[in-house]
Structure formats: C-alpha cells, structure tokens
Design an enzyme around this catalytic site. Structure first.
Site, mmCIF file in Angstrom:
data_model
loop_
_atom_site.group_PDB
_atom_site.id
_atom_site.type_symbol
_atom_site.label_atom_id
_atom_site.label_comp_id
_atom_site.label_asym_id
_atom_site.label_seq_id
_atom_site.Cartn_x
_atom_site.Cartn_y
_atom_site.Cartn_z
ATOM 1 N N GLU A 1 -70.324 -1.676 32.882
ATOM 2 C CA GLU A 1 -71.570 -2.448 32.855
ATOM 3 C C GLU A 1 -71.903 -2.906 31.438
ATOM 4 O O GLU A 1 -71.789 -2.152 30.477
ATOM 5 C CB GLU A 1 -72.715 -1.592 33.413
ATOM 6 C CG GLU A 1 -74.038 -2.342 33.459
ATOM 7 C CD GLU A 1 -75.050 -1.701 34.399
ATOM 8 O OE1 GLU A 1 -74.667 -1.337 35.534
ATOM 9 O OE2 GLU A 1 -76.223 -1.554 34.003
ATOM 10 N N PHE B 1 -74.759 -5.551 29.065
ATOM 11 C CA PHE B 1 -75.975 -6.365 29.122
ATOM 12 C C PHE B 1 -75.767 -7.628 28.301
ATOM 13 O O PHE B 1 -74.907 -7.657 27.419
ATOM 14 C CB PHE B 1 -77.206 -5.561 28.656
ATOM 15 C CG PHE B 1 -77.067 -4.919 27.303
ATOM 16 C CD1 PHE B 1 -77.210 -5.665 26.130
ATOM 17 C CD2 PHE B 1 -76.802 -3.550 27.196
ATOM 18 C CE1 PHE B 1 -77.091 -5.061 24.885
ATOM 19 C CE2 PHE B 1 -76.689 -2.951 25.948
ATOM 20 C CZ PHE B 1 -76.831 -3.699 24.793
ATOM 21 N N PRO C 1 -76.033 -10.407 25.476
ATOM 22 C CA PRO C 1 -76.276 -10.229 24.042
ATOM 23 C C PRO C 1 -77.537 -10.981 23.607
ATOM 24 O O PRO C 1 -78.040 -11.813 24.358
ATOM 25 C CB PRO C 1 -75.035 -10.853 23.420
ATOM 26 C CG PRO C 1 -74.632 -11.914 24.383
ATOM 27 C CD PRO C 1 -75.002 -11.414 25.750
ATOM 28 N N ALA D 1 -90.667 6.613 43.885
ATOM 29 C CA ALA D 1 -90.651 6.896 45.324
ATOM 30 C C ALA D 1 -91.543 8.084 45.653
ATOM 31 O O ALA D 1 -91.769 8.963 44.811
ATOM 32 C CB ALA D 1 -89.221 7.179 45.776
ATOM 33 N N LYS E 1 -81.644 -0.668 52.638
ATOM 34 C CA LYS E 1 -80.935 -1.684 51.846
ATOM 35 C C LYS E 1 -79.510 -1.879 52.367
ATOM 36 O O LYS E 1 -79.026 -3.004 52.500
ATOM 37 C CB LYS E 1 -80.899 -1.287 50.363
ATOM 38 C CG LYS E 1 -82.255 -1.306 49.678
ATOM 39 C CD LYS E 1 -82.153 -1.263 48.155
ATOM 40 C CE LYS E 1 -81.890 0.131 47.621
ATOM 41 N NZ LYS E 1 -81.984 0.193 46.136
ATOM 42 N N GLN F 1 -77.786 5.250 39.627
ATOM 43 C CA GLN F 1 -78.398 5.491 38.324
ATOM 44 C C GLN F 1 -77.617 6.617 37.651
ATOM 45 O O GLN F 1 -76.916 7.388 38.334
ATOM 46 C CB GLN F 1 -79.856 5.924 38.583
ATOM 47 C CG GLN F 1 -80.673 6.246 37.363
ATOM 48 C CD GLN F 1 -80.741 5.096 36.389
ATOM 49 O OE1 GLN F 1 -79.741 4.800 35.704
ATOM 50 N NE2 GLN F 1 -81.890 4.440 36.330
ATOM 51 N N ASN G 1 -54.472 -21.492 17.897
ATOM 52 C CA ASN G 1 -54.165 -20.179 18.425
ATOM 53 C C ASN G 1 -55.052 -19.156 17.752
ATOM 54 O O ASN G 1 -54.897 -18.879 16.570
ATOM 55 C CB ASN G 1 -52.689 -19.863 18.152
ATOM 56 C CG ASN G 1 -52.221 -18.713 19.005
ATOM 57 O OD1 ASN G 1 -53.032 -17.911 19.473
ATOM 58 N ND2 ASN G 1 -50.920 -18.638 19.218
ATOM 59 N N ILE H 1 -46.673 -25.111 16.886
ATOM 60 C CA ILE H 1 -47.897 -24.566 17.483
ATOM 61 C C ILE H 1 -47.644 -23.923 18.842
ATOM 62 O O ILE H 1 -48.534 -23.299 19.412
ATOM 63 C CB ILE H 1 -49.014 -25.625 17.608
ATOM 64 C CG1 ILE H 1 -48.572 -26.810 18.475
ATOM 65 C CG2 ILE H 1 -49.454 -26.115 16.237
ATOM 66 C CD1 ILE H 1 -49.731 -27.746 18.826
ATOM 67 N N ASN H 2 -46.441 -24.043 19.393
ATOM 68 C CA ASN H 2 -46.170 -23.450 20.702
ATOM 69 C C ASN H 2 -44.650 -23.393 20.872
ATOM 70 O O ASN H 2 -43.948 -24.333 20.496
ATOM 71 C CB ASN H 2 -46.796 -24.323 21.801
ATOM 72 C CG ASN H 2 -46.900 -23.628 23.148
ATOM 73 O OD1 ASN H 2 -46.401 -22.507 23.328
ATOM 74 N ND2 ASN H 2 -47.547 -24.279 24.092
#
Lengths: 646, 646
Positions: free
Chosen positions: A65, A67, A69, A206, A219, A230, A458, A484-485
C-alpha cells in the site's frame, strides 16, 4: 449472494480444456478461445481470480500500500519505487484516497493519476481506494467512470472520515462503505473487483465487535470480493477475527494488513489515526530506543517477520498486505526474510507489459522505444486496438505527439545539476558528445570524475543484454557512431535464459542483431557505400530531422527482430523494426537532443549550439542483420565504413 | 483513353518505397502499406500488372489455352493437367466459352466451373472467355457477376459465332466484341482485366485488313487491357501485324497465339474453323506424312520452336500464348526447348495458394489438410476473412461440411477398379489394411503386384519431404500405426532448400516434427501412458469418430509447426496444429474410410465390415514434438508404446 456467484464464474473459466478432459463432438468445437497466446496467465485474469489461483496453488503472495505524494518530485520518486518494488512480485499495489488532495483530479499528485501511472506505465495490478462520505453520487460515479477509462479495474470501497465532529447520516447519501459497494455494483455491474476494509479489533466507531462483523458481512454480501484488514499487533488478533468472520458466513479472502514499525514517530501517528492501542510488550521495547531509528526499524522488521510467519504457518493466510508508508527498506527486508519477495528473471515478453485491460492482447511493439517504454505507452494511449501477433495487422499507427516531456512519469529521474555533471557543464565540440556516449557505455567516470548513468534516450544504466556488446559499442561511440539502441543476434537460446530469455519455459528465443545510432552525414555517405556490399543481408533506415529517408526495406514492411517459439503456441514476435513507426520515433529521438540536453545550457551558449548542430545535421540510422544464425555482421559494416573514411 | 489511364495507375503502385528513395517527413509516414508479407508479389497484382512487370524485367513468359471437357471424367483429367502444366509456370491459362455447352452453368463441364476450378483449386491466374452475340444483356451481366463471385478476375471478350447463316445486327444488342468490352467497363468499372482477340491476317468477315485493325483499336480504346492473336503460320505475319497496330496507336501488349501442329486431323479442323489458309511449304511437308502422328507432331514442335524463337528474338514479343487443344506433350516440349518452361521448386508458402482475390492475404492453414488442399479450399470457400499472420486471430473457423466427395475436383484420379487393385479386392482383417498403408509408404508392389500410389487421404504418391521419414514410417505402419500425415523437424534450413524450403530467398525455415495416424484403442491406451513421460515436450490430440477428445494442449491454442524468418519481414507461420479445426478434420478423415474405401465393396461384405470396424473403433491421433532443435522424439514415443504393449 452476488459474491458467491461471482466466485463460481471466475474459477470456471480457467478449467475449460485441461489435459485429459473429454467432451462431446459438438461442444468440443467451441470457438471461444483466446485469440492471443497466453504467455502470462495473469494478464487475462481479474484480481480475484489471481488471488483464487494463487491460493489453490498454495503460493504465498504479498501486496503493497502506498499513499499519493505531496509534490511532483516526490511523484517521480514514487514511480521509481513502484518499478523497484514491482520487481519483487507483489500481487497488487493499492493507492490511498486523500480527500484533501483533490484525489480524482488530473494533478500529478492525485490518487487517480498515481494509480493510473502504476497500472499503465508500471504494469502493476492496482487497487484505487475511494471514500464516499461527504460526496455526491455524481462525484462518485464520475470518479469511477474516470478510473474505468484509465484502465483501473479494482476499487477499495471505504467510508472515509466524515468532515466535522458532528456527523449525521444523510438520507439518500453515502453514509457507509456498503453504500459505495452497492453503488459500484449497481452502476458498473461486475466491471470492478471490490475490496473492503476489515477491522480485526472492530471499527473504533462501531457499537461492538459483533456489530462490526455484521457490517462487514453486509459489505461482502453487497458485492465485495475480498477484505483487507486494518493493521494489528498480534497474530492471534487476526486469526480470531478470521474465524469469527467465517463463523458468520464470510467466505471471501481476508488479507491481513501488516505494518512493519519503521520509527517511533510514524508509529505514534498511525496509532492515533487508527485509534488502536499499542500492546504493552511492544511499548516496553520501543520506549527505551525511541531516538534510535535503526534500532526501532530492526525491531519492527523482527516483529513483522515473526508475526507474518505465524500467520502463514496457521494455514489460514495466503497473502500479506503491507502498509509501506511509501518506504522501501523495512517492507522489502521483511518480504525477503519471509522468502516471498521473488525477483522473477522470467519475463512474459521482452518488454514490460502495461496492465490496462485494453492492452491485454498487445504482443508486438517497435524496437525503437525499447528504453523508453513509458513514452511508447503514452504515445499510443489513444489506440483502441493493439498489435497482436503481427504488427502489420494493426490499425494504422497514429502515434500521439510527445510534447509533455515533463510529465512526471516520463521525466528523468536525475535533476538538472546531476545531468550537467554527467553530460558536461561545458561542451567543446562534437568530440565531447562522443565522450559522453562512450562513458555511458563503459561505465567509467567522465573527465570530471562523474559516472554517466543515463542518457536522454535511456534513463537507466546499460541493460545486461547490451553489456554483451560493450567492447564493440565503446569502439564505435569513440569515433562518432553514437549508439542509442542495440541487441545481439540470438539463434535459439532457451526461453529461460537469464539474459535474453522471455516467455513460458520450454521455448526458444531468437533475435536479429540490431544497431541504432546518430551519426554525421560524412559517415552516412561512407556507410551507404559499404551497405551496397551487404544489400540482401542488412536492412537499413537512415533519416535526418527533416525526414529525409533512405531505406532498402521492401514495401514498408516491418521486420521481426525478436521472436520466440513455445510448446503448443503460435509464434510470438514481440519486437519489430517498423519503417512507418521509425519516422514517428525519429521525431522523438531528435527532440530529446534539444529537450533533454541542449536546454540544460543557456541559449546561444557554445554547448547548446553544439547539441543544436548535431540535432540539425546528424542522421538517425538503424541496421538489422537478417542472417541471425551467422556471426553479427553489423560491426564489420561499421569497421568497413571507418576504413573507407581513412 | 481509358486504357492509357489504367496502365499509368497500375504501374505507379509498385514503386512506392523503392530502396534509396527519399521523401518528406509528412508523406513518408504513409500508412497504406500491405498488411501481409508479400511472399509472392504475384499474389497482389492484376494480370496486366504482372504482364507489365515481366516485360519490364525482360522475363519471357507463356500462357495456355484450354477448352471445357465434354464429360465429368474428362474434367477430372483436365484438372490434373492444370496441376501438371501449372508447374511449368504459365503466366495465366484461359478457358474457352462454348455457347452450346451451357458455359455459364454449374455443370462440371461448363466453362465457368472449369475456370472456377483453375483459379480456386489449382491456384492459376485464369482468363474466362465470354461471347456476346445472341445473348441478352441480363444473361451477360449474370455471367459476369457469377464470374466475379467465383473469384475470376479476367475476361476475354469475344463476339462469338452468330447462330444461323443470315446474321443481322440487333439495334441494342451485342453485335461485336467491342459492345461486350464497353458493357464490362460500364457495369463492372475496372474490376476485370479485359483481353480481346486480334487477327494477324484480319478477321475473315472484316471488309479489309485495315478495317479490322480499326475495329481492334476500338476494342482497346473501349477498355481492353491486352490482345491475344488468332493463330498464324509465319512469324512475319505476326510482326507485321504488331507494327501495323502500333502505327495506328495501339500500345497495349499483343500476345501471339501459337498453335503447335499436333496432328493432321486437328490441323484441318482448326483451319476450317478459323478460315485460315495453311501455307504451301507446310502442306508440302505434312501431306506425305499425314498418317504418321508422331512425325507430324515432331514437325509441329520443330516449326513452333523456330517460329517462337524468331518472335522472341525480334525483341517485340515478351509472352507466347499456346493453343494446347487440351493436350500436354507438344506444348510442353516446345516450352522446354525454348527454355521458358520453368519448374520453380521455390514455393511462396509450403502449401499451394489459391488465386481467389479474397484469399490474397491467407498465409496460415491447419496442417491436417496438407494432402487435401482442394478439400480445405472447398470447406472454407464461404469464409469472408482468411487467417493472416496468426491463426488465432481468424474469425471462428466455421468449416463447411464435406458431403460432395464426388465433385470432380475433389474426386480421386483413379477409377474404382484401380483402387481395388491397390487397396485389395478382398480384405482379410485389419492386417490387410496395415499392409496397404505400408505399401503406400515403401512404394513396393502389394501381394498382387500392384503399387499403391494413392490413399483415401492422399491422392498423390508420398511427398519428397515425407520420404525423409520413410524407414520409420514403414516400421510403424506395419504394426498398426496407420500414418496419414507427417513432417520432420527442421531447425533453420535455408529457404531455398529444394526439399523443405519455401518463401523468398535469404530466409530460414523451421518445422516441429508432426505425426498423424489412425490406431486402435489398445495402442492409444499404451500411448497415453508413454506420453506422460513426454508431457511438456509432446502435444497430442487423440479423438475417435464420436468426438471423444483427449489432449494436453493449453487453452485450445494453435501450435505453429512450420514457420519462416525472412529478410525484412515479419515471421510467417503457414501451418498450425489447431485443436478446434482438428475436430472438423476428424469428421472428414473418418468419413474418407467409408466414402473412399468401404464403399468400394458390397454392403455386408467382410471387406466392408473391416473398414467399418476401423472407422468405428480406431482413434485419430496427432503428435507434435515441440523441441525442434533436438532429434525428433516421436519415433521414440511410438517405440516406447510398442515396448509397453509387448
């Protein structure tokens, strides 16, 4: 019972034609098979199917997980973290929803755009969180439509924190996560996989633990596919919760949320937010070392490892969900110690696939964007169909223009000052440019002592495969063949080869040698003379920024340069040299000289003029040696060219 | 000036992306390229373009004229003649229109159906003659529509012989060939290539030679693309005619019609029909030998060769059109002596392509019909799209049922009596059947002294490629593995290899080993045990007549078993083992036991019951060894199976 039914549907699809099955004459002429070779079964499955399949196979998995930025620079870093942590093989990542941060907007720091980037540009299975309280139905539907359009397939349905202390239920509003689950199922049918949150100690608001379990069951029965919990501090907390869930009839997967303690401060903050209590035995350890970050992290890792191990050993847990707090070290260490961080060197295709559902069948790309896959995805994002099997069957390749060099996911990871150190504060001539290319190839520091770890074409150091060609590349770059490649020729190596392998095991992979470079018109003139000798063997495309195009390719046809032969499959040819796409690529390749390099310098400065000169006068050349079973002749072609010039 | 314009259009399309051409940035992003690799440039060209290209390249060519046969048996023979004479590389053949023989009907002897067969089943570029006098506009339009539907692309527009002596022009009718040319262009625009007849000595009914030239010019200017002449006896007749045509502005190709004298009687008849006079010097030679067919034919060949040589040497003639009278020997000899009969061992694809325009892009087929290409074409004639690049991309393969085993182009070339001699007047058990298969493989005479040159699944002797496997095939057939299709593995032989090569030169071809056979359920049981050891390496499909289907193929995906890598092209994979098509093929493969073999015998006869038993109880098995770079393991699989049984 929506949930139950869904699971039945989802598993049945994968067992259609098992070995040894027998079926009647009529039904066995079933035509509803895949139209593309399934190199990576994952690509065709929904998240809930993947979860089910991993569980059935006894594979343990993890998820991560993050969040969103706060700043654009942090977004650049987060995306490289996605790439790095993606290498460990998470089943999915999820991105939280920050109501205060304009989460559904097009800002580069929004939840929506970070999740979009993870799916489309990093190829990660992604769950986007979404909260519903204090939002109108239209807002929510709008967010979901946008998520669908961007290729997101999974939603974590949450209530979110009500604004203000005195929160009152709204009659027709979204008061609970279950309302959001129902809304998603009503409006989007079975399109999204839905995840909901579980509270092993009961939701702090709750009435009771039991009441909270009943809410969770609601749910799930409203259509959720699985549960992530959690965080908690003791394995028995989770195991009891899981048994209690099962006891009241919740049968979907329940994934424990793991929080490796990474610091005193972050622990306190999280605990405050989640209204959880830290057990005394943990407090006892932490308090004395609260100013020693390393010690706390070590303790956190130990604690997480032993808790995860206990969960896995219980036999009730198949996957672990990590609250990373956008940090890498602690989570990665826990995963490695558990043995579920799996850097799989196998690749379904030679290039990283995108996770957008409409790109599911994509299995051919032009080789030109090999080092710039995000730019390729960006420029083709408007396509409705993707080449499958054969490039030449694709709808006409209308590439979007690349104007947004500064989109965070296309941007260089290095800041301007670093680039100047690598590419030269001051250029004295074309030779200084040759030197930069040469240092990038050799990995040696430049004359000012800095290693050149990226180039405008690159953003990463040299690929392992390119390393095979290092000596030759060094030689030619020194003399102004600015590569380049490139790829070596391969004549049937096992598909499991650690360097050049890809695709399912038991196959063989092949390549034609490829070389792409910028060079002066003087060298091009000599090269063209040399190429006459190689007429049938070497295909070439030579183009300048104005689009002057010299080629010996027949009928604008693409040339397959990477292909694989696998048991029981059609041939896969994932990379081609396509004459038409090359002209779109050359616009980008030439523009990078200016956008990424020249613009580092003052206007009218000699350095800038040198780059501008190269941009205006050099040619972009690509060469393919068609005779893949023989020794690569492209180095000889270049050698002959230099000889002709002397 | 329709004609002029057409030629300009037709040549410009082939010069779009020549090597070394340069073009501006915008136009060079042109997307209107071929979507399929052009293995055989011919496949994409119209007849007039082919003619033009051969002329530009300085290639001499020939074409062959046939008339529709009188009987169904003669039709079978004519079709094999098309196949044999097609091998010499005619640019096209043409089929004459016999108003008395119901030429536009669906009879197997009609001009329409013979031309249809030549295009679709023999893959020959074909011109259908059509006459217009005494026909209504609707009749003619109907014929043309039917021709177009059948894939015919070229019409020879003729007046035809008026019925009755006293012919009168009809006001709105089709009185001359020019009316038909105009009608075709009006109703079908530029769809057809149109050929018209030229008379080197003037049409016998024309007022004068000059008047006839003017009529010819009218026909060309009305839209004809080229001219084929009536036969003539002296080269100077043609050369003068050609110069006269050019002098009045006829610039399209004019192809001399060559009639090799093959016998006294046929010469007299033709001369009578064409109202031509045989020159005295020819009469002088022929009359004394008129009863000696061989001598006359030899003379005819000599005469034709020397006349053709003179025409070719003139530099004005690029192609020669032969009136074959449906005979093979004389024309073939003339062509061989001229050096323009070219049996090209190169094949654009491993299987013979059809010339129907809608099959132009077809480049993948299931391997099952390898020996029955005409049946494959028949069963897929209703398809609108043909697989191109990848079988799995094709529209679902809805194969037509094969009921019409006795359609002349699907029928065995051998009559019943011959088949009985080959396959046994009386069968005594399954072993007699094993023996027939074995004799077919070895080429040795059977116990009654007859060679087995065809089988129900294969109307021709063993392919050269299969000969590579002869020893092993013999061994397994003797023991009841009744093989009907097989190919060896090939790991990158040059595309010019005389036995297994195909496609343009400079490429490499590959194959996975393949074996397909009927066998008893006892052997299948043992085989399945053995196959467990080869699980990842060997893919199998095992099915009986009832459709019981045992396979280890993943997800009903096709397995490419023949592919080629060519300079500057995408990969071509012309044959696949397709699990879905296999179930259609098995219906046909099992039915052939009954339709072609069992029905040779009386009902209830022991022989018939033996075949019926095999049909009812045997399995059809196919095996693919995926490990093409290693030694073919399929013989070991069979060996292991026999060992297990002992």
């Amino acid at each position: 019972m929506v949930n139950e039914t869904q699971h039945t549907c989802s598993t049945s699809s994968s067992s259609r034609s098992d070995g040894g099955s027998s079926s009647g004459s009529e039904s066995s002429k079933d035509n509803s098979r895949c139209s593309t070779p399934v190199l990576d079964a994952d690509r065709h499955e929904r998240l809930r199917e993947k979860m089910r399949r991993r569980q059935d196979a006894g594979d343990k998995w993890f998820s991560l997980e993050f969040f969103p930025p706060r700043t654009a620079n942090a977004a650049v870093n987060l995306i490289s973290r996605f790439d790095r942590m993606g290498a460990g093989g998470p089943l999915f990542i999820d991105v939280t929803w920050h109501p205060a941060g304009d989460p559904g907007s097009d800002k580069e720091t929004s939840s929506m755009i970070i999740a979009n980037t993870a799916v489309n540009y990093c190829g990660l299975e992604t769950i986007l969180h979404m909260t519903c309280c204090n939002q109108t139905k239209d807002d929510i539907t709008g967010h979901l439509q946008k998520a669908k359009r961007l290729g997101l397939k999974n939603i974590m349905a949450l209530r979110g924190d009500p604004a203000g202390e005195e929160w009152e239920e709204e009659a027709d509003g979204f008061n609970y996560a279950v309302d959001l689950v129902k809304h998603i199922r009503n409006e989007f049918d079975d399109y999204f996989d839905i995840c909901v949150a579980g509270y092993p100690k009961g939701h702090p608001e709750a009435e009771s633990y039991e009441a909270d379990l009943r809410h969770l069951k609601e749910k799930v029965f409203a259509g959720a596919d699985f549960i992530i919990t959690q965080l908690f501090f003791r394995p028995e907390t989770f195991l009891k919760f899981m048994k209690d869930c099962q006891a009241i009839g919740i049968t979907c997967p329940i994934i424990p949320g793991i929080f490796p303690i990474q610091g005193y401060h972050s622990l306190r903050q999280l605990v405050k937010l989640s209204k959880l209590e830290v057990p005394q035995e943990i407090k006892d350890v932490i308090e004395p070392i609260k100013d020693n970050d390393a010690a706390i992290r070590n303790y956190g890792v130990e604690l997480a490892v032993s808790m995860c191990q206990e969960l896995l050993d219980s036999g009730m847990v198949h996957g672990l969900h990590f609250y990373t707090l956008n940090r890498e070290v602690a989570t990665t260490e826990v995963l490695k110690r558990l043995g579920i961080w799996k850097e799989d060197p196998r690749r379904p295709l030679p290039w990283a696939v995108s996770a957008h559902p409409k790109r599911r069948v994509e299995d051919v790309r032009p080789i030109f964007w090999a080092s710039r896959p995000k730019s390729y995805i960006y420029r083709t994002q408007e396509w409705d169909d993707f080449p499958n099997g054969r490039w030449g069957n694709s709808s006409s390749p209308a590439f979007g223009e690349l104007k947004d060099y500064y989109l965070f996911y296309l941007k260089s990871k290095s800041p301007r000052e670093e680039l100047l150190k690598m590419w030269g504060e001051e250029l004295t001539g074309e030779e200084s440019v040759f030197e930069v290319f040469t240092c990038y190839i050799t990995g040696e520091p430049n004359r000012n002592g800095y290693k050149v770890t990226c180039m405008p074409w690159n953003d990463d150091p040299l690929a392992t495969e390119t390393n095979l060609l290092k000596d030759q590349l060094e030689k030619v770059n020194r003399r102004g063949i600015l590569t380049i490649n490139s790829q070596p020729n391969i004549n049937g190596k096992p598909s499991t080869d650690p360097i050049v392998g890809w695709g399912p095991s038991g196959g063989y992979v092949f390549q034609k040698a490829y070389l792409e470079f910028f060079t002066s018109s003087e060298i091009v003139t000599a090269l063209l003379k040399v190429l006459k000798k190689y007429e049938l063997r070497v295909n070439y495309h030579i183009v300048n920024v104005k689009g002057q195009n010299i080629t010996n390719a027949p009928d604008l046809q693409p040339n397959a340069v990477t292909w694989g032969i696998f048991p029981g499959r059609e041939i896969i040819q994932p990379t081609v040299v396509d004459p038409v796409s090359f002209l779109y690529w050359k616009d980008e390749a030439f523009a990078l000289w200016i956008e990424q390099w020249a613009k580092l310098y003052e206007e009218e400065s000699p350095s800038r003029m040198i780059i501008q000169y190269i941009h205006d006068n050099y040619y972009l050349v690509n060469l393919v040696d068609n005779d893949f079973p023989l020794e690569n002749c492209l180095w000889q072609v270049v050698e002959d060219t230099f000889e002709l010039l002397n």
